[in-house]
Enzyme design. Structure first.
Site, short mmCIF file in Angstrom:
data_model
loop_
_atom_site.label_atom_id
_atom_site.label_comp_id
_atom_site.label_asym_id
_atom_site.label_seq_id
_atom_site.Cartn_x
_atom_site.Cartn_y
_atom_site.Cartn_z
N ASP A 1 0.84 -1.20 0.00
CA ASP A 1 0.00 0.00 0.00
C ASP A 1 0.87 1.25 0.00
O ASP A 1 0.59 2.22 -0.70
CB ASP A 1 -0.92 -0.01 1.22
CG ASP A 1 -1.91 1.14 1.21
OD1 ASP A 1 -2.79 1.15 0.34
OD2 ASP A 1 -1.79 2.04 2.07
N LYS B 1 1.34 4.32 -3.00
CA LYS B 1 1.33 5.77 -2.78
C LYS B 1 2.58 6.42 -3.36
O LYS B 1 2.51 7.49 -3.98
CB LYS B 1 1.22 6.07 -1.28
CG LYS B 1 -0.09 5.61 -0.66
CD LYS B 1 -0.08 5.76 0.85
CE LYS B 1 -1.33 5.20 1.48
NZ LYS B 1 -1.31 5.27 2.96
#
Length: 368
Positions: free
Chosen positions: A223, A227
């Protein structure tokens, strides 16, 4: 005359419900004509696109015969419904669904703008990222995805402003996982000491809902890597995928192949204490240097080096004192040795919904 805005929302979980509540407080809200979740879709009748779906008590209104009820609709059908509305239309995607993200170009080419915290469309294959923005130009539609990085921290808009005004971005460094920020802040506080075991901290965070249902989804760093991929692309670095640069996983390799089922998660949690020694060794190594451990991502624009992983951080660095919050330090030619720093909580249903609302309001203003 003000152009009416017709809204379709997909995803009615924690973020979705908070977003609906905030929509109900607007003095001039858009017309909610479609509301979809995994197994059910509620929509206004066509061709009038009336009545609108209420923002509050929408589940009770689903019993109304004046609204259309159906099962889950494929993205193409949702796009067709919104594109045919008698005004400008916006899709708010509150999911993390890849299939819906892959359909963004369909919405955008048909003039339906997109507001979303869904990272998948902006961090998967670079071709999809480029297709999303080229489709927006073709359809004269807008794309706002501020919440894909840093929650409500204005990371992406700040980077775009810096570039648009001619500044040169040299390096970006930060912590973009609230969960790992919390865990490492408790495991090795910036001020003081802790004897907590890594596995115990992970277990407690899971119990109180501070991790994903499967903590490995936080610990694998993917995750965070998504980003960083989005940031890199926004500043002009064509990163192929989140797997194209080094990402250090905090999952012991011996446990990495366990299934993602409930049984697999339970086995992972029960086995994790056996591997505390590895984290203890990293902690001790940082202590010997007079530093603290943090899970950090960085982009060196000049060398195009991107990496994510555990790093020993000087105690005077703002990153060292984090405990649950996120931070991004942006080094540019104008700012010199003193970076532009963005810091805050950035997560949670209410906060993410606020960021989505801010994006929606910008879209509505531009579509008028």
């Amino acid at each position: 005359m003000t152009t009416p805005i017709y809204l379709g929302i997909v995803g009615v979980g924690g973020v979705g419900n908070a977003f609906l509540e905030q929509l109900g407080r607007l003095s001039s809200p858009p017309k909610l004509v479609l509301l979809a979740r995994s197994s059910q879709t509620l929509s206004s009748s066509v061709p009038a696109y009336s009545p609108c779906i209420p923002f509050t008590n929408w589940e009770d209104s689903a019993k109304s015969t004046s609204l259309v009820k159906s099962g889950a609709l494929p993205p193409a059908e949702i796009a067709a419904f919104l594109a045919s509305a008698p005004g400008r239309a916006v899709l708010v995607d509150n999911t993390s669904d890849l299939a819906l993200a892959q359909a963004y170009p369909i919405f955008l080419e048909r003039g339906v703008s997109v507001v979303t915290p869904n990272k998948k469309g902006f961090s998967e294959d670079i071709a999809l990222f480029n297709d999303i923005f080229s489709s927006a130009v073709k359809g004269n539609a807008l794309v706002y995805h501020q919440c894909t990085v840093g929650g409500t921290l204005p990371v992406l808009s700040t980077l775009r402003d810096l570039i648009a005004t001619g500044d040169e971005i040299i390096r970006i460094e930060g912590v973009l996982s609230g969960t790992l920020s919390l865990l490492l802040g408790e495991f090795m506080p910036g001020n003081g000491t802790s004897n907590a075991r890594w596995s115990s901290l992970v277990s407690h965070a899971k119990e109180i809902g501070h991790t994903e249902p499967d903590p490995r989804d936080d610990l694998n760093g993917l995750d965070f890597a998504r980003k960083l991929t989005i940031i890199a692309r926004v500043i002009g670095i064509e990163v192929g995928s989140p797997g194209s640069f080094p990402v250090e996983s905090l999952i012991p390799i011996e446990l990495s192949s366990l299934p993602s089922s409930a049984e697999g998660i339970a086995e992972f949690m029960s086995e994790l204490p056996k591997y505390d020694a590895k984290m203890d060794a990293a902690k001790n190594a940082a202590q010997e240097q007079g530093k603290v451990l943090r899970y950090v991502g960085s982009i060196d624009v000049r060398t195009l080096a991107i990496e994510v992983g555990l790093r020993p951080i000087e105690k005077g660095n703002p990153i060292a004192n984090l405990q649950g919050s996120q931070i991004v330090s942006i080094y540019t030619k104008r700012y010199g040795a003193n970076p532009l720093i963005l810091q805050g909580g950035g997560g949670g249903g209410e906060i993410t919904a606020m960021g989505l609302m801010a994006d929606l309001l910008k879209v509505m203003e531009r579509l008028k």
